[in-house]
Design an enzyme around this catalytic site. Sequence first.
Site, PDB file in Angstrom:
ATOM      1  N   SER A 151      -6.055   2.912   4.694  1.00 40.17           N
ATOM      2  CA  SER A 151      -5.495   2.253   3.509  1.00 40.17           C
ATOM      3  C   SER A 151      -6.587   1.520   2.739  1.00 40.17           C
ATOM      4  O   SER A 151      -6.378   0.419   2.218  1.00 40.17           O
ATOM      5  CB  SER A 151      -4.381   1.280   3.909  1.00 40.17           C
ATOM      6  OG  SER A 151      -3.530   0.997   2.828  1.00 40.17           O
TER       7      SER A 151
ATOM      8  N   LYS B 173       0.074   3.636  -2.717  1.00 43.87           N
ATOM      9  CA  LYS B 173      -0.999   4.633  -2.602  1.00 43.87           C
ATOM     10  C   LYS B 173      -0.429   6.048  -2.488  1.00 43.87           C
ATOM     11  O   LYS B 173      -1.150   7.030  -2.723  1.00 43.87           O
ATOM     12  CB  LYS B 173      -1.885   4.326  -1.396  1.00 43.87           C
ATOM     13  CG  LYS B 173      -2.759   3.075  -1.565  1.00 43.87           C
ATOM     14  CD  LYS B 173      -3.659   2.887  -0.351  1.00 43.87           C
ATOM     15  CE  LYS B 173      -4.654   1.732  -0.537  1.00 43.87           C
ATOM     16  NZ  LYS B 173      -4.045   0.417  -0.329  1.00 43.87           N
TER      17      LYS B 173
ATOM     18  N   SER C 151       0.797  -1.233   0.000  1.00 37.93           N
ATOM     19  CA  SER C 151       0.000   0.000   0.000  1.00 37.93           C
ATOM     20  C   SER C 151       0.824   1.275   0.000  1.00 37.93           C
ATOM     21  O   SER C 151       0.243   2.367  -0.093  1.00 37.93           O
ATOM     22  CB  SER C 151      -0.952   0.003   1.208  1.00 37.93           C
ATOM     23  OG  SER C 151      -2.025  -0.879   0.992  1.00 37.93           O
TER      24      SER C 151
END
Length: 400
Positions: free
Chosen positions: A167, A112, A109
């Site tokens: 997340s 991101k 993640s």
Amino acid sequence: MIIGISSRIAAASACVMCAAGVLVLGPATPSPAPGPAPAPARADAEAPDGPWATAPWPGLLYRSGTQVRPRRAAPELPDLSAQSWLVADARSGDVLAASNAHLPLPPASTLKILFALTVLPSLPGGIRHRVADEELTGIGPGSSLVGVAEGRTYEVTDLWRGVFLSSGNDAVRVLAALNGGWHTTAARMQAKARSLGALDTYVLSPDGYDTDGQVSSAYDLSVFGRAGLRNPDFARYCATVEAWFPGRDGGTFPIVNTNRLLTGANGVAPYPGLIGVKNGYTTEAGHTLVAAARRDGRTLVVTVMNPRAGGGLAVYEEARALLDWGFEARGHVDPVGSLDALRARPRPGPDPVPAPAAASVDDDEGPGWSEAAVITGGSVVGGTVVALVLWVSRRRPSGR
């Protein structure tokens, strides 16, 4: 009347014509194909082996193993188990130390960060959006979710909090849909990475979900983290510890940032001065973390990828150790690279779309020569040379 031209005059004319051609046509030679811009040469930098021999500064970071250039009284680097890591000065971009900085690894993640860098500018927080069923399709099994519900109306600010704090892959899906779709967003993220000089990153799933071929590196993730901190909205979101998120039934519920180095949750002490950025975990990637902290007017950014010892909390403790070392090492180490080293400088060239007549020219690259200018200049100089030859010829006796 026959105009006679002596061999000396003809030769001189030819030379003038050649020189004129060089002057006029020289600048119009096509620029080399765009690519990584070489970093400034440093007299004190160690010359590496291989293709980077003429650009030693970024070349050090392409070597395997730990790279550091300590001066006298430099602190000793911490003992780390991460497969790859990097610590850099966020203001200057100087890389203070790194290990396997360009090793391509699954980012989880932390990707991101690049998603937010790419999409945030086009989706300001005040927009309201009602989520459609199809916008939540395709979420991978086991994904982290914030709790976005179909049919519910959200402010974009809520969705960004869901991305940064929880997340939430569901929030990423909705924002990507608003940004033109999943594949369009991946392509834009890829282009953004290249524009920042992040050449190790390949984007296939904008939420960072494990996908064959999707990789990044400690170097690239540090580039993304540093760039994100320069965006006020990004910096505010990634530093938020807790917030309220709209529930399915019309109420709200609390969400807490999953970055334990920021919150101090689950036995991890919060790091003094931490200002973000983003953590991640997947089966393939292991634990990953990009963290930034500010102390005494100085900001450091560190990236830690896949610690292989110490369990799930090791990524935070190894990032803590790198931040401590980086602040202590101020003035005691020379950079081993730069987060700006691979950024491509804009080059003059044809625009894929029609440009305004008064388009500006990049000052760093100097004035360019258009095709029309080359033709016009060649015609003027050539005509001048011919006239000069005729004038000289008339001054000499005609015929033989």
